[in-house]
Each structure stands twice: as C-alpha cells, then as structure tokens.
Design a protein around this motif. Structure first.
Motif, mmCIF file in Angstrom:
data_model
loop_
_atom_site.group_PDB
_atom_site.id
_atom_site.type_symbol
_atom_site.label_atom_id
_atom_site.label_comp_id
_atom_site.label_asym_id
_atom_site.label_seq_id
_atom_site.Cartn_x
_atom_site.Cartn_y
_atom_site.Cartn_z
ATOM 1 N N LEU A 17 3.317 -7.421 -2.634
ATOM 2 C CA LEU A 17 2.139 -7.247 -1.675
ATOM 3 C C LEU A 17 2.506 -6.879 -0.349
ATOM 4 O O LEU A 17 1.734 -6.544 0.598
ATOM 5 N N LYS A 18 4.025 -6.458 -0.154
ATOM 6 C CA LYS A 18 4.393 -5.805 1.234
ATOM 7 C C LYS A 18 3.540 -4.674 1.632
ATOM 8 O O LYS A 18 3.287 -4.018 0.460
ATOM 9 N N SER A 19 3.276 -4.539 2.715
ATOM 10 C CA SER A 19 2.457 -3.157 3.173
ATOM 11 C C SER A 19 3.539 -1.960 3.579
ATOM 12 O O SER A 19 4.839 -2.440 4.180
ATOM 13 N N HIS A 20 3.576 -0.991 3.571
ATOM 14 C CA HIS A 20 4.182 0.040 4.180
ATOM 15 C C HIS A 20 3.364 1.024 5.187
ATOM 16 O O HIS A 20 2.151 0.640 5.386
ATOM 17 N N GLN A 21 3.781 1.779 5.978
ATOM 18 C CA GLN A 21 3.225 2.515 7.223
ATOM 19 C C GLN A 21 2.958 3.951 6.679
ATOM 20 O O GLN A 21 2.657 4.641 7.450
ATOM 21 N N VAL A 22 2.944 4.233 5.429
ATOM 22 C CA VAL A 22 2.618 5.783 5.068
ATOM 23 C C VAL A 22 1.248 5.719 5.251
ATOM 24 O O VAL A 22 0.136 4.843 4.771
ATOM 25 N N GLU A 23 0.527 6.813 5.641
ATOM 26 C CA GLU A 23 -0.680 6.963 5.864
ATOM 27 C C GLU A 23 -1.226 8.265 4.978
ATOM 28 O O GLU A 23 -0.500 9.104 4.435
ATOM 29 N N LEU A 24 -2.525 8.048 4.271
ATOM 30 C CA LEU A 24 -2.921 9.064 3.349
ATOM 31 C C LEU A 24 -4.351 9.416 3.962
ATOM 32 O O LEU A 24 -5.208 8.681 4.277
ATOM 33 N N THR A 25 -4.469 10.791 4.126
ATOM 34 C CA THR A 25 -5.405 11.111 4.979
ATOM 35 C C THR A 25 -6.834 11.225 3.968
ATOM 36 O O THR A 25 -6.676 11.086 2.721
ATOM 37 N N GLU A 26 -7.862 11.389 4.637
ATOM 38 C CA GLU A 26 -9.006 11.339 3.823
ATOM 39 C C GLU A 26 -9.087 12.441 2.636
ATOM 40 O O GLU A 26 -9.521 12.102 1.648
ATOM 41 N N ALA A 27 -8.766 13.633 3.069
ATOM 42 C CA ALA A 27 -8.761 14.885 2.101
ATOM 43 C C ALA A 27 -7.687 14.453 0.853
ATOM 44 O O ALA A 27 -7.896 14.602 -0.252
ATOM 45 N N ALA A 28 -6.566 13.713 1.249
ATOM 46 C CA ALA A 28 -5.573 13.382 0.105
ATOM 47 C C ALA A 28 -5.833 12.328 -0.829
ATOM 48 O O ALA A 28 -5.776 12.441 -1.868
#
Length: 126
Positions: A17-28
């Motif tokens: 359940l660790k989190s990462h700092q990758v962002e996913l845009t709304e379009a992606a």
C-alpha cells in the motif's frame, strides 16, 4: 499482542500500500480507463516501470498487470490504479504521464524530472 506471523502479514500488506509520486493526468487516466473497459477485466492495473535498455540506457514500460509484487507502490487516479515497482520508484519520482491525441501524435508521454537526457528516438533516457 500480535504474533510474528500477524506482524509479517501486516508488514506485507503495508508494503503493497505504499504510495508513489507519479502523476497521471486526466487525459491519461481517461484513456487508461477506456482501455481497461475494452479489456473487460476489473483486476488489471497500469504498471509503470523503468528497465535497462534503449540507446540512452533506460526505457519506460507501461502495461496492464493483474499482479502486485512485494514492495510495489500503488496510487489511484479516478478509478485507475497505477503501480510502480520498488526499483523504479526513485527513477519515476515526480514524473507525469499524459496522453496526447492530436493530428500529429497519439500516445502516452512521460515528463520525468529525473531524466538527465533522452535519445533522438524518444524511447529511452538516462
């Protein structure tokens, strides 16, 4: 008081359940959701990984995966889960995944502040 077995199970669950700092845009996120809907499976997640290869030394891998591995970092984006393996997390910290659909280009792009440079083909980085 918990037993060592209970502690190990809780530790394994916490690792997943660790989190990462990758962002996913709304379009992606919308494109991934549409692709998942086409697959017709609810157990798939988008896995983002960095692997050795390409002309600059490292390449990105994006694919659907039903597995979660020890140390995976998971983050949700509007119903889409993105998984990054523990070895790729440092390479992808702060990266943004977008989807472009224009007359000149269609596909996912990764803007990665950790990449020192890339090759002319645009598929690998260092």
């Amino acid at each position: 008081m918990t037993t060592p077995t209970q502690d190990a199970a809780a530790s394994t669950e916490a690792d997943q359940l660790k989190s990462h700092q990758v962002e996913l845009t709304e379009a992606a996120s919308s494109k991934v959701a549409a692709l998942l809907e086409q697959e017709g499976r609810q157990d798939l997640r988008l896995r983002v990984a960095v692997q050795p290869g390409g002309c600059s030394g490292l390449i990105y891998q994006l694919y659907f995966d039903e597995r979660t591995l020890d140390g995976d970092a998971v983050r949700g984006f509007g119903g889409v889960e993105v998984i990054v393996d523990k070895m790729s997390v440092p390479y992808l910290d702060g990266a943004t995944i977008d989807f472009e659909d224009s007359i000149s280009k269609q596909g996912f792009t990764i803007d990665n502040p950790n990449a020192g440079g890339s090759c002319a083909c645009g598929d690998s980085f260092h």
